[in-house]
Structures are given as structure tokens and as C-alpha cells.
Design a protein around this motif. Sequence first.
Motif, PDB file in Angstrom:
ATOM      1  N   GLU A 282       0.812  -1.207   0.000  1.00 42.30           N
ATOM      2  CA  GLU A 282       0.000   0.000   0.000  1.00 42.30           C
ATOM      3  C   GLU A 282       0.849   1.262   0.000  1.00 42.30           C
ATOM      4  OE1 GLU A 282      -2.603  -0.160   3.377  1.00 42.30           O
ATOM      5  OE2 GLU A 282      -4.129  -1.316   2.280  1.00 42.30           O
ATOM      6  N   SER A 283       0.240   2.349  -0.461  1.00 46.55           N
ATOM      7  CA  SER A 283       0.849   3.664  -0.358  1.00 46.55           C
ATOM      8  C   SER A 283       1.082   4.021   1.108  1.00 46.55           C
ATOM      9  CB  SER A 283      -0.063   4.724  -0.981  1.00 46.55           C
ATOM     10  OG  SER A 283      -0.338   4.436  -2.330  1.00 46.55           O
ATOM     11  N   TYR A 284       1.981   4.999   1.340  1.00 43.26           N
ATOM     12  CA  TYR A 284       2.228   5.439   2.708  1.00 43.26           C
ATOM     13  C   TYR A 284       2.444   6.943   2.746  1.00 43.26           C
ATOM     14  CZ  TYR A 284       7.142   5.013   1.196  1.00 43.26           C
ATOM     15  OH  TYR A 284       8.334   5.115   0.507  1.00 43.26           O
ATOM     16  N   SER A 285       2.028   7.538   3.850  1.00 42.52           N
ATOM     17  CA  SER A 285       2.111   8.983   4.034  1.00 42.52           C
ATOM     18  C   SER A 285       3.429   9.362   4.692  1.00 42.52           C
ATOM     19  CB  SER A 285       0.941   9.453   4.893  1.00 42.52           C
ATOM     20  OG  SER A 285       1.042  10.836   5.161  1.00 42.52           O
ATOM     21  N   ILE A 286       4.022  10.466   4.211  1.00 40.25           N
ATOM     22  CA  ILE A 286       5.219  11.033   4.824  1.00 40.25           C
ATOM     23  C   ILE A 286       4.865  12.256   5.664  1.00 40.25           C
ATOM     24  CG2 ILE A 286       7.456  12.117   4.376  1.00 40.25           C
ATOM     25  CD1 ILE A 286       7.600  10.522   1.779  1.00 40.25           C
ATOM     26  N   GLU A 287       3.952  13.069   5.156  1.00 41.12           N
ATOM     27  CA  GLU A 287       3.625  14.326   5.824  1.00 41.12           C
ATOM     28  C   GLU A 287       2.196  14.719   5.483  1.00 41.12           C
ATOM     29  OE1 GLU A 287       5.321  18.962   5.962  1.00 41.12           O
ATOM     30  OE2 GLU A 287       6.246  17.455   4.656  1.00 41.12           O
ATOM     31  N   GLY A 288       1.449  15.199   6.488  1.00 38.54           N
ATOM     32  CA  GLY A 288       0.108  15.735   6.265  1.00 38.54           C
ATOM     33  C   GLY A 288      -1.000  14.767   6.656  1.00 38.54           C
ATOM     34  N   ASP A 289      -1.944  15.245   7.454  1.00 32.78           N
ATOM     35  CA  ASP A 289      -3.092  14.459   7.906  1.00 32.78           C
ATOM     36  C   ASP A 289      -4.332  14.927   7.152  1.00 32.78           C
ATOM     37  OD1 ASP A 289      -5.105  13.125   9.204  1.00 32.78           O
ATOM     38  OD2 ASP A 289      -4.783  14.073  11.156  1.00 32.78           O
ATOM     39  N   ALA A 290      -4.960  14.025   6.414  1.00 32.49           N
ATOM     40  CA  ALA A 290      -6.140  14.370   5.611  1.00 32.49           C
ATOM     41  C   ALA A 290      -7.433  13.816   6.200  1.00 32.49           C
ATOM     42  CB  ALA A 290      -5.964  13.870   4.178  1.00 32.49           C
ATOM     43  N   SER A 291      -7.426  13.470   7.491  1.00 32.10           N
ATOM     44  CA  SER A 291      -8.622  12.860   8.078  1.00 32.10           C
ATOM     45  C   SER A 291      -9.802  13.830   8.101  1.00 32.10           C
ATOM     46  CB  SER A 291      -8.319  12.361   9.485  1.00 32.10           C
ATOM     47  OG  SER A 291      -7.834  13.406  10.314  1.00 32.10           O
ATOM     48  N   HIS A 292      -9.537  15.142   8.094  1.00 30.94           N
ATOM     49  CA  HIS A 292     -10.631  16.116   8.037  1.00 30.94           C
ATOM     50  C   HIS A 292     -11.262  16.175   6.652  1.00 30.94           C
ATOM     51  CE1 HIS A 292      -7.241  18.250   6.280  1.00 30.94           C
ATOM     52  NE2 HIS A 292      -8.074  19.146   5.789  1.00 30.94           N
ATOM     53  N   TYR A 293     -10.575  15.630   5.679  1.00 30.14           N
ATOM     54  CA  TYR A 293     -11.019  15.721   4.281  1.00 30.14           C
ATOM     55  C   TYR A 293     -11.780  14.482   3.840  1.00 30.14           C
ATOM     56  CZ  TYR A 293     -10.353  15.091  -0.774  1.00 30.14           C
ATOM     57  OH  TYR A 293     -10.517  14.807  -2.105  1.00 30.14           O
ATOM     58  N   THR A 294     -11.321  13.314   4.217  1.00 28.35           N
ATOM     59  CA  THR A 294     -11.893  12.089   3.654  1.00 28.35           C
ATOM     60  C   THR A 294     -11.810  10.911   4.623  1.00 28.35           C
ATOM     61  OG1 THR A 294     -11.763  10.532   1.786  1.00 28.35           O
ATOM     62  CG2 THR A 294      -9.683  11.492   2.558  1.00 28.35           C
ATOM     63  N   THR A 295     -12.820  10.076   4.557  1.00 24.99           N
ATOM     64  CA  THR A 295     -12.737   8.758   5.179  1.00 24.99           C
ATOM     65  C   THR A 295     -11.931   7.852   4.242  1.00 24.99           C
ATOM     66  OG1 THR A 295     -14.819   8.110   4.128  1.00 24.99           O
ATOM     67  CG2 THR A 295     -14.952   9.024   6.361  1.00 24.99           C
ATOM     68  N   VAL A 296     -11.612   6.652   4.713  1.00 24.07           N
ATOM     69  CA  VAL A 296     -10.892   5.679   3.892  1.00 24.07           C
ATOM     70  C   VAL A 296     -11.886   4.605   3.461  1.00 24.07           C
ATOM     71  CG1 VAL A 296      -9.001   4.007   3.780  1.00 24.07           C
ATOM     72  CG2 VAL A 296      -8.733   6.109   5.117  1.00 24.07           C
ATOM     73  N   ALA A 297     -12.063   4.467   2.164  1.00 21.31           N
ATOM     74  CA  ALA A 297     -12.973   3.448   1.644  1.00 21.31           C
ATOM     75  C   ALA A 297     -12.296   2.076   1.708  1.00 21.31           C
ATOM     76  CB  ALA A 297     -13.352   3.756   0.203  1.00 21.31           C
ATOM     77  N   THR A 298     -13.092   1.057   1.926  1.00 22.11           N
ATOM     78  CA  THR A 298     -12.597  -0.313   1.882  1.00 22.11           C
ATOM     79  C   THR A 298     -13.210  -0.992   0.674  1.00 22.11           C
ATOM     80  OG1 THR A 298     -14.399  -1.049   3.322  1.00 22.11           O
ATOM     81  CG2 THR A 298     -12.322  -0.475   4.375  1.00 22.11           C
ATOM     82  N   THR A 299     -12.387  -1.719  -0.065  1.00 23.32           N
ATOM     83  CA  THR A 299     -12.844  -2.437  -1.242  1.00 23.32           C
ATOM     84  C   THR A 299     -12.286  -3.844  -1.225  1.00 23.32           C
ATOM     85  OG1 THR A 299     -10.972  -1.604  -2.522  1.00 23.32           O
ATOM     86  CG2 THR A 299     -13.043  -0.380  -2.687  1.00 23.32           C
TER      87      THR A 299
END
Length: 302
Positions: A282-299
Motif C-alpha cells: 500500500e501507499s504510505y504517508s510522509i507528511e500531512g493528515d487528511a482525516s478532516h477531508y476524507t474517510t478511507v474506503a474499503t474495497t
Amino acid sequence: MADIQIRKVTANIGAQISGVDITEPLDEETTAALREALNVHKALVFDAEGLDDEGQQTFVRSFGDVTTAHPTVAAVDGAPNVLPVDSERGRAANHWHTDVTFVLNPPQASTLRSITIPPYGGETLIASSAAAYRDLPESLRRLADTLWAEHTNDYDYAVPEEEIDEEQAAQRALFTSIKYRTVHPVVRVHPLTGERGLFIGGFAQRIVGLSPGESRKILDLLQAYVVRPENILRHRWSENQLVLFDNRITQHYAVDNYDGLPRRLHRVTVAGDVPVGIEGKESYSIEGDASHYTTVATTTAA
């Protein structure tokens, strides 16, 4: 279920949909049929006569959770999930990109609805990154399969800072007010179809393990396959239209060819899953929190 008619627009991307009233709630069968059409054609064009911001959001919710408008850019007044794509707010979209790839889980799908259309120009180009991947020579495909790229909203703009005015500078500052850096696979596996597509575009700035100069040469080489004319849908907007495109396996570009005349679209996006490369990583984050912007979809993986 609606009596859906699907008219293919180009060989590699795009279909015109009729027989569906998207101002009304969709039943499960119609939603499933549209999802399958999106899987096949990557971009779908609908008549949106009578659709307003609330109706656009209702339509999008048929496909999953709705994101807020953008991680850093302001929404339409009173509609926190609707992003105005407005010529008066600048032309930041006139570069090839996939929406919001600088966050860990970019939107799985995006909708654009025409509000104000110039009398000429202002087309939206949408390219199939799946067709681009298929076009790669075998040796280049094997290379791309191994690569990961860092995406950021602090990207290299086409127009240098010294050539922009104060308003444009303020817009750039807002766009980067929260800095994001995320590493994604250069070749992403679509979770529903198993197709492979080049997951790059304007926010992809560096190949992991390579210098900026080396990265740019490789990214430019791969991007040239994405933007081949035969892989592109050139959508000329009419009033009251909505375009739905799969953000996981396309790129798009707003053409600035309308002499500064008014042009406004409204964008609503569907929360996406975390991208996965061909080895299942999976992709991985280095910097920045986007939890205010989007939930994480499960597929369910294809």
C-alpha cells in the motif's frame, strides 16, 4: 432499474449515458450498472438538467462516502462537500493530474457539473491511464512496475512565482497551507477490475531513490503515454451536464482556451481507498493528515 443506454464516445475512454434520471435517487441495480459502466469506460457523461448541489451530492453518495470539498481549498458557501472549479479563482487545474493524489487515499471517483460555460473553449480532457499502461513497451512496463513516486501539493507550477500576481500568490499559499507528501506506486492496481494504470500526474514530483532530475525524465517519459491523443476524451461542455470519472485510473486537464470568460463547474468526490501496487504493497504517508477531508474506503481486491 432504469433503462440505461450506453453510447461509447472513444475507443479507450468515455461513454454517454441516457435513460437515467440522476435528479432522482438511484436504486441498487442502477447504481451497480453505472459502476460497471464506469469500470469499463472510465468516464461517463450524463444529462444533469434540474440537478443542484444537493442533488449532485446525493448522486455521488450512491457510490460511497462523500469527501469534503478539498483538504485546503474553500468549499461553496453552505455546501462543505462541493468544490467550486471557477475561472475567477484561477486556473490551477490546467495541468494533467489525478485529483488529490498528495493524500494517502485520493478520491475513487470525481464528478464535475457544469454551472457556467463559456461560448467557446473550456473543455475538460480526461485520459485513460490504463490504456497508457497497456501502450508501454514491455521493458518500460517492467521498469514502471517497480517504481514508487512521491506526490505533494507543493508541486512545480508551470508559471513561476515571479510571473503571478498577489491574488494568484494567495491562492497558491492556501493550496499549500497544509503540506502533504505521500508515496504511491507508479503502477496502481484497480481494486475492482484488477487493471493496472499509471498513477502519476502533476502532483507526482519524485521517484523514490532517484534524483529530481532523473525522476523528471522518467515521469515525463511515462506521462507521454498517458497523454497520447488516442487515450483522451475531449469533453466539450454543454449546460446542465455532469461527468463522472474514475479517479483511480484516469488523469484530467482543464483547457485554458476561453479568453478569461466565466467558467464554473462544481466538483463532488467519492472517498477512496489506499492505492496498492502490483506486489500488494500500500501507499504510505510522509507528511500531512487528511482525516478532516476524507474517510478511507474499503474495497474487495480484484
